[in-house]
Write a protein that holds these residues in place. Structure first.
Motif, PDB file in Angstrom:
ATOM      1  N   ILE A  28       0.828  -1.218   0.000  1.00  0.00           N
ATOM      2  CA  ILE A  28       0.000   0.000   0.000  1.00  0.00           C
ATOM      3  C   ILE A  28       0.861   1.266   0.000  1.00  0.00           C
ATOM      4  O   ILE A  28       0.369   2.374   0.184  1.00  0.00           O
ATOM      5  CB  ILE A  28      -1.004   0.039   1.178  1.00  0.00           C
ATOM      6  N   TYR A  30       3.897   1.818   1.900  1.00  0.00           N
ATOM      7  CA  TYR A  30       4.685   2.160   3.093  1.00  0.00           C
ATOM      8  C   TYR A  30       5.895   1.237   3.191  1.00  0.00           C
ATOM      9  O   TYR A  30       5.722   0.031   3.360  1.00  0.00           O
ATOM     10  CB  TYR A  30       3.834   2.017   4.360  1.00  0.00           C
ATOM     11  N   PHE A  39      -4.110   3.649  12.223  1.00  0.00           N
ATOM     12  CA  PHE A  39      -3.856   3.093  10.897  1.00  0.00           C
ATOM     13  C   PHE A  39      -3.476   1.621  11.001  1.00  0.00           C
ATOM     14  O   PHE A  39      -4.027   0.749  10.327  1.00  0.00           O
ATOM     15  CB  PHE A  39      -2.667   3.892  10.330  1.00  0.00           C
ATOM     16  N   LYS A  42      -6.322  -0.602  12.003  1.00  0.00           N
ATOM     17  CA  LYS A  42      -7.257  -0.853  10.901  1.00  0.00           C
ATOM     18  C   LYS A  42      -6.695  -1.945   9.986  1.00  0.00           C
ATOM     19  O   LYS A  42      -7.426  -2.843   9.565  1.00  0.00           O
ATOM     20  CB  LYS A  42      -7.468   0.423  10.079  1.00  0.00           C
ATOM     21  N   PHE A 122     -10.945   2.492   1.860  1.00  0.00           N
ATOM     22  CA  PHE A 122      -9.669   2.248   2.535  1.00  0.00           C
ATOM     23  C   PHE A 122      -9.547   0.759   2.852  1.00  0.00           C
ATOM     24  O   PHE A 122      -8.554   0.116   2.530  1.00  0.00           O
ATOM     25  CB  PHE A 122      -9.594   3.076   3.821  1.00  0.00           C
ATOM     26  N   ASP A 123     -10.607   0.209   3.466  1.00  0.00           N
ATOM     27  CA  ASP A 123     -10.574  -1.213   3.825  1.00  0.00           C
ATOM     28  C   ASP A 123     -10.400  -2.082   2.579  1.00  0.00           C
ATOM     29  O   ASP A 123      -9.676  -3.074   2.599  1.00  0.00           O
ATOM     30  CB  ASP A 123     -11.881  -1.610   4.540  1.00  0.00           C
ATOM     31  N   ALA A 124     -11.088  -1.688   1.491  1.00  0.00           N
ATOM     32  CA  ALA A 124     -11.011  -2.483   0.259  1.00  0.00           C
ATOM     33  C   ALA A 124      -9.593  -2.459  -0.304  1.00  0.00           C
ATOM     34  O   ALA A 124      -9.090  -3.460  -0.812  1.00  0.00           O
ATOM     35  CB  ALA A 124     -11.997  -1.939  -0.777  1.00  0.00           C
ATOM     36  N   TYR A 125      -8.944  -1.314  -0.184  1.00  0.00           N
ATOM     37  CA  TYR A 125      -7.568  -1.169  -0.684  1.00  0.00           C
ATOM     38  C   TYR A 125      -6.632  -2.091   0.106  1.00  0.00           C
ATOM     39  O   TYR A 125      -5.780  -2.764  -0.460  1.00  0.00           O
ATOM     40  CB  TYR A 125      -7.157   0.297  -0.527  1.00  0.00           C
ATOM     41  N   ASP A 128      -7.426  -5.740  -0.761  1.00  0.00           N
ATOM     42  CA  ASP A 128      -6.856  -6.095  -2.055  1.00  0.00           C
ATOM     43  C   ASP A 128      -5.352  -6.348  -1.918  1.00  0.00           C
ATOM     44  O   ASP A 128      -4.818  -7.306  -2.476  1.00  0.00           O
ATOM     45  CB  ASP A 128      -7.127  -4.955  -3.050  1.00  0.00           C
TER      46      ASP A 128
ATOM     47  N   ILE B  61      -1.915   7.368  -0.613  1.00  0.00           N
ATOM     48  CA  ILE B  61      -3.192   6.886  -1.172  1.00  0.00           C
ATOM     49  C   ILE B  61      -4.123   6.395  -0.060  1.00  0.00           C
ATOM     50  O   ILE B  61      -5.292   6.780  -0.017  1.00  0.00           O
ATOM     51  CB  ILE B  61      -2.965   5.818  -2.259  1.00  0.00           C
ATOM     52  N   PRO B  62      -3.632   5.563   0.893  1.00  0.00           N
ATOM     53  CA  PRO B  62      -4.549   5.154   1.973  1.00  0.00           C
ATOM     54  C   PRO B  62      -5.130   6.341   2.745  1.00  0.00           C
ATOM     55  O   PRO B  62      -6.300   6.325   3.108  1.00  0.00           O
ATOM     56  CB  PRO B  62      -3.672   4.278   2.874  1.00  0.00           C
ATOM     57  N   LEU B  65      -7.877   7.689   0.753  1.00  0.00           N
ATOM     58  CA  LEU B  65      -9.059   6.812   0.765  1.00  0.00           C
ATOM     59  C   LEU B  65      -9.851   6.962   2.059  1.00  0.00           C
ATOM     60  O   LEU B  65     -11.083   6.829   2.062  1.00  0.00           O
ATOM     61  CB  LEU B  65      -8.637   5.353   0.551  1.00  0.00           C
ATOM     62  N   LEU B  66      -9.156   7.240   3.143  1.00  0.00           N
ATOM     63  CA  LEU B  66      -9.878   7.501   4.397  1.00  0.00           C
ATOM     64  C   LEU B  66     -10.727   8.764   4.261  1.00  0.00           C
ATOM     65  O   LEU B  66     -11.854   8.825   4.770  1.00  0.00           O
ATOM     66  CB  LEU B  66      -8.888   7.640   5.564  1.00  0.00           C
ATOM     67  N   ASP B  69     -13.716   7.825   2.326  1.00  0.00           N
ATOM     68  CA  ASP B  69     -14.680   7.129   3.191  1.00  0.00           C
ATOM     69  C   ASP B  69     -15.506   8.125   4.000  1.00  0.00           C
ATOM     70  O   ASP B  69     -16.721   7.968   4.148  1.00  0.00           O
ATOM     71  CB  ASP B  69     -13.957   6.167   4.145  1.00  0.00           C
ATOM     72  N   LEU B 108     -11.667  -1.941  -8.474  1.00  0.00           N
ATOM     73  CA  LEU B 108     -11.363  -1.121  -7.293  1.00  0.00           C
ATOM     74  C   LEU B 108     -10.928   0.294  -7.714  1.00  0.00           C
ATOM     75  O   LEU B 108     -11.435   1.291  -7.201  1.00  0.00           O
ATOM     76  CB  LEU B 108     -10.285  -1.809  -6.444  1.00  0.00           C
ATOM     77  N   ILE B 112     -12.845   3.973  -7.116  1.00  0.00           N
ATOM     78  CA  ILE B 112     -12.233   5.123  -6.435  1.00  0.00           C
ATOM     79  C   ILE B 112     -12.350   6.360  -7.338  1.00  0.00           C
ATOM     80  O   ILE B 112     -12.735   7.439  -6.888  1.00  0.00           O
ATOM     81  CB  ILE B 112     -10.761   4.838  -6.053  1.00  0.00           C
TER      82      ILE B 112
END
Ligand code: SF4
Lengths: 238, 223
Positions: A28, A30, A39, A42, A122-125, A128, B61-62, B65-66, B69, B108, B112
């Motif tokens: 993702i 990091y 974070f 989650k 976010f959860d879907a990312y 995946d 990116i995360p 995405l938050l 959401d 996905l 987005i």
């Protein structure tokens, strides 16, 4: 954290939880496990949820290499149209067989990622990324197992090649693999576009022989911009 | 909380990626006195600021995405109350038809992009994944959309996409077409006939605006 064991037939798929977390973090974007507690929490939750869904299945077939030239490799029931990998076979000492496998984390994972998208992007990312890490791990694990089995017989293996990589075209490659390997029982299918369903599925072939001097054709490949380059200096023939 | 503070809180909650704060703000007593279009604008402002943070390298990116959401939490509230967010909006937002082309089910990224475009003020008609060319053409006809956004993660579906773009050009010359997905860069996007290419979801609104402006200028010039 307890280790994760997912048993599928005779191969044991075990992934160290810290390593899994590191790989999901990397996936993702990091380089290290995120330090933000919220974070991190989650991500852990999604990983926990995902483990309920992962069910690794695989199908495997090996067949003798019959011939090769500078364009392709012909084995029993399959032609691998890749100039680069044909070169790898040409460089081998006594090419023997190819091993073809298809491995999946299962349809429940696809369905789970779809469900998760409904509640949080976010959860879907993360879901995946988790599934991608698992399927790569499963394919690596199978490759290692194949390599080990062959080593016992005093033989060597190349790394794995999947359709769509190097110069093996996706549609042609998937077609060839799906003709050879039976996948009905494991619930994997392939669309005419070469897309496999479930999405988190890998198909691959490995070349075996007495000596495999280059594990990949990268050393004699001119594609300098390739993101998948795995430089392996050739082992000198005795 | 007064109306102004609620709107500010919505914007700030989206920007700071806090869905729970969005819930708190919409549960505040005075929310029903606020125009839905104003609520929408506040949520969108939060997303716009989050996009800025991403562009400046502050958000990953995360993180973004938050924020999406949190934005969706707010939009969900409007939808729960069957509120038409465009009801009090005098401007007519540009319409986008979006989907993953036939032969591919990776959605996905497309989802987005759809959320980001909606947050940026576009009226999005999402056709889903593995969508046939006929369905795309039909949707363009029905919605009179000015933008077609196509996505694929595979190289084997590029021919299908190219054929679809060719058809759309013939039937709807004023429609701007953008593409996105793993195989693309700007060159490939041009090669298959698209007007633009969104490198990622966050860049999609800017690229959409750019191609839309370009096509309007062209049409104006031809006329
Ligand atoms: S550099 Fe890339 S294309 Fe070339 S052989 Fe290696 S993996 Fe294949």
């Amino acid at each position: 954290m307890k280790p994760i064991h997912i048993l599928s037939d005779s191969v044991r798929f075990h992934m160290d939880p810290i390593r899994l977390l590191e790989h999901v973090s990397l996936q993702i974007g990091y380089p290290k496990i995120p330090s933000d507690r919220n974070f991190y929490g989650k991500i852990q939750e999604i990983i926990k949820e995902g483990h309920q869904k992962v069910r690794i299945e695989f199908a495997y077939k090996e067949t003798p290499i019959l011939s090769w030239n500078d364009q392709s490799v012909v084995a029993g029931g399959i032609v691998i149209d890749s100039m680069r990998w044909a070169e790898l076979v040409r460089q081998m000492d006594s090419p023997g067989r190819i091993c073809v496998f298809i491995v999946t984390v299962g349809l429940a994972v696809d369905q789970w990622i779809q469900e998760v998208q409904g509640r949080s992007m976010f959860d879907a990312y993360i879901a995946d990324a988790f599934a991608s890490v698992w399927i790569e791990f499963a394919a690596d694990r199978l490759s290692m197992e194949i390599e080990k089995q062959y080593a016992r017989a005093g033989l060597e293996c190349s790394r794995r090649l999947s359709p769509g990589y190097c110069d093996w075209r996706l549609g042609i490659g998937q077609n060839a693999i799906f003709k050879l390997v039976q996948t009905k029982d494991m619930g994997v299918s392939c669309l005419p576009s070469g897309l496999m369903v479930p999405l988190k599925t890998i198909s691959a072939v490995m070349f075996t022989g007495k000596r495999v001097f280059c594990k990949t054709p990268c050393v004699f490949c001119n594609d300098r911009a390739c993101r998948h380059r795995r430089e392996t200096p050739p082992v000198k023939a005795p | 909380m007064n109306q102004k503070r609620i709107l500010l809180s919505l914007e700030e909650s989206v920007f700071s990626k806090n869905s729970d704060e969005v819930t708190r703000a919409v549960q505040a007593g005075a929310i029903d006195k606020i125009l839905p279009s104003d609520i929408f604008k506040s949520l969108s402002k939060g997303i716009e600021r989050a996009r800025e943070q991403f562009r400046n390298g502050v958000y990953s990116i995360p993180d973004f995405l938050l924020a999406i959401d949190a934005y969706r939490r707010g939009i969900g509230f409007l939808k729960d109350y069957a509120v038409d967010i465009t009801a009090n909006n005098t401007e007519c937002p540009p319409k986008v038809v979006i989907g993953v082309v036939e032969g591919d089910v990776h959605d996905l990224g497309k989802n987005i992009v759809a959320a980001v475009l909606e947050a940026s003020g576009y009226q999005v008609h999402d056709l889903g994944r593995n969508v046939s060319s006929e369905i795309f053409i039909d949707a363009l006809k029905k919605t009179q959309a000015s933008i077609l956004a196509l996505s694929t993660m595979m190289s084997t579906t590029l021919d299908t996409m190219k054929a679809l773009i060719w058809m759309v050009r013939k039937i709807f010359p004023a429609v701007a077409i953008i593409v996105g997905g793993a195989p693309f860069d700007m060159d490939l996007a041009r090669q298959i006939g698209a007007d633009g290419y969104a490198e990622n979801a966050i860049a999609a609104p800017d690229e959409t605006r750019r191609v839309l402006n370009n096509i309007s200028t062209q049409i104006g010039f031809v006329a």
